[in-house]
Design an enzyme around this catalytic site. Structure first.
Site, PDB file in Angstrom:
ATOM      1  N   GLU A  84     -14.275  -3.257  -8.140  1.00  0.00           N
ATOM      2  CA  GLU A  84     -14.712  -2.890  -8.924  1.00  0.00           C
ATOM      3  C   GLU A  84     -14.293  -2.254 -10.315  1.00  0.00           C
ATOM      4  O   GLU A  84     -13.639  -1.206 -10.020  1.00  0.00           O
ATOM      5  CB  GLU A  84     -16.441  -2.113  -8.679  1.00  0.00           C
ATOM      6  CG  GLU A  84     -16.329  -1.126  -8.589  1.00  0.00           C
ATOM      7  CD  GLU A  84     -17.344  -0.953  -7.805  1.00  0.00           C
ATOM      8  OE1 GLU A  84     -18.770  -1.468  -8.234  1.00  0.00           O
ATOM      9  OE2 GLU A  84     -17.448   0.257  -7.697  1.00  0.00           O
ATOM     10  N   CYS A  85     -14.240  -2.536 -11.957  1.00  0.00           N
ATOM     11  CA  CYS A  85     -14.096  -1.596 -12.599  1.00  0.00           C
ATOM     12  C   CYS A  85     -12.352  -1.840 -12.156  1.00  0.00           C
ATOM     13  O   CYS A  85     -11.824  -2.233 -12.672  1.00  0.00           O
ATOM     14  CB  CYS A  85     -14.143  -0.299 -12.301  1.00  0.00           C
ATOM     15  SG  CYS A  85     -14.323   0.907 -14.188  1.00  0.00           S
ATOM     16  N   ALA A  86     -11.634  -0.130 -12.337  1.00  0.00           N
ATOM     17  CA  ALA A  86     -10.708  -0.440 -12.390  1.00  0.00           C
ATOM     18  C   ALA A  86     -10.007  -0.802 -11.163  1.00  0.00           C
ATOM     19  O   ALA A  86      -8.658  -0.435 -10.869  1.00  0.00           O
ATOM     20  CB  ALA A  86     -10.306   1.514 -12.895  1.00  0.00           C
ATOM     21  N   GLY A  87     -10.663  -0.704  -9.973  1.00  0.00           N
ATOM     22  CA  GLY A  87     -10.309  -0.938  -8.534  1.00  0.00           C
ATOM     23  C   GLY A  87      -9.567  -2.275  -9.058  1.00  0.00           C
ATOM     24  O   GLY A  87      -9.204  -3.199  -8.754  1.00  0.00           O
ATOM     25  N   LEU A  88     -10.607  -3.412  -9.159  1.00  0.00           N
ATOM     26  CA  LEU A  88     -10.448  -4.624  -9.535  1.00  0.00           C
ATOM     27  C   LEU A  88      -8.875  -4.852 -10.508  1.00  0.00           C
ATOM     28  O   LEU A  88      -8.257  -5.752 -10.126  1.00  0.00           O
ATOM     29  CB  LEU A  88     -11.096  -5.230 -10.351  1.00  0.00           C
ATOM     30  CG  LEU A  88     -11.775  -6.985 -10.426  1.00  0.00           C
ATOM     31  CD1 LEU A  88     -11.524  -7.576  -9.305  1.00  0.00           C
ATOM     32  CD2 LEU A  88     -12.266  -7.137 -11.428  1.00  0.00           C
TER      33      LEU A  88
END
Length: 340
Positions: free
Chosen positions: A334-338
């Site tokens: 999610e977010c930066a992890g995506l």
């Protein structure tokens, strides 16, 4: 359940409530108190500093995400074993979701938790008007228990005395005066402060902040105000009642961390463990492989764009990650992890 507590609020963003909240947590800890730190809203960055100041996980209280009924149980869960809880507000005291009359505002959370509120006001370029602002905030909603103020960025003995006298006339105690000090400034960027894990001097900064706050604020008076909070009629949230653990194996869930991936709620790990998982952290900046036995991946948010070249250079881990995802391994990104 008895829990001494204070909400640290302000008329607006930029008044110094994060500085005061962090410093107060650190000062109370230096005084021998077990302190639990909480943040109104979904802010991961301030919660990271709360963790440093208290030595406990930073927690969030966000009615928008979890609903009103879970706020007190989550507060009690996070503050288990603590002598006092400090709740840092968000934006201005009454600022919440637009069009809702202040839903999810600091005032809303103070009401849900029946917590005394301390206002932090930046007094630079002001004098007696500061008292008018504080009095107006107290009168705006008399159900909000504003127990006093902290004057931030003071600079003149005569002007300070003028403000304190006006506060006395308004019936609002002054818990302390924090002088202007550039050493207390915290670096910021587009989403707020630079995260605690990215600063090499974070521990020293929080220690300095605690000592400065202890020197300039009336800690006994603040503790007394916190102890006026009424008992809370609720049970602490328990992650074990939210999920069901199946089987005897403990699958490994690899969770990205380090400087590039700092955005995660403490309750996420607790829920995973309650299901029977082993939560194992890894740092995509330095680790060359996923933890042994990884069965699931959690890539949360943070600032990987700041470390793009280093992350891209770690090709061994990228290959391992790519293979895991392509094999169908359960993955949350999610977010930066995506982006990563």
């Amino acid at each position: 359940m008895k829990l001494p507590r204070l909400v640290i609020a302000a008329p607006s963003t930029g008044q110094g409530k994060t500085t005061v909240a962090m410093g107060l947590m650190a000062a109370l800890r230096l005084a021998g108190q077990e302190v639990s730190g909480h943040k109104v809203g979904p802010d991961y960055i301030d919660a990271g500093y709360h963790c440093l100041a208290t030595g406990r996980p930073g927690r969030n209280l966000d009615p928008h995400l979890v609903g009103e009924d879970r706020i007190v149980p989550l507060l009690l869960h996070g503050a288990a074993g603590a002598d006092i809880a400090i709740v840092e507000g968000v934006m201005g005291l009454y600022d919440g979701r637009l069009g809702t009359g202040g839903f999810a505002s600091t005032a809303h959370v103070a009401t849900l938790t029946s917590s005394p509120v301390v206002l932090v006001i930046d007094v630079a370029r002001q004098s007696r008007t500061v008292a008018a602002v504080a009095a107006g905030m107290a009168a705006f909603d008399p159900t909000i228990n504003i127990v006093g103020v902290i004057l931030n960025r003071t600079g003149s003995v005569r002007n300070d005395a003028e403000i304190v006298a006006a506060m006395e006339t308004a019936g609002l105690p002054v818990f302390g005066l924090l002088p202007r000090d550039e050493q207390l400034a915290t670096p910021s960027r587009h989403l707020g402060l630079v995260t605690a894990s990215e600063r090499d001097d974070s521990d020293e900064f929080v220690d300095l902040l605690g000592r400065v706050i202890a020197a300039h604020l009336d800690i006994p008076a603040l503790l007394h105000a916190a102890r006026t909070a009424p008992d809370l009629e609720a049970q602490a949230w328990n992650p074990g009642t939210e999920v069901v653990a199946e089987g005897t194996e403990r699958p490994v869930v690899a969770v990205a961390g380090g400087r590039a991936f700092t955005f995660r709620y403490a309750e996420t790990d607790e829920l995973l463990r309650a299901t029977g998982c082993d939560v194992v952290g890894f740092d995509p900046l330095v680790d060359t492989a996923l933890p042994a036995g990884t069965c699931g991946l959690y890539l949360g948010g943070g600032f990987p764009e700041v470390y793009a070249s280093e992350l891209a250079a770690n090709r061994e881990l990228l290959a391992d990650l790519r293979g895991a995802v392509e094999s169908g391994m359960p993955t949350v990104a999610e977010c930066a992890g995506l982006l990563y």
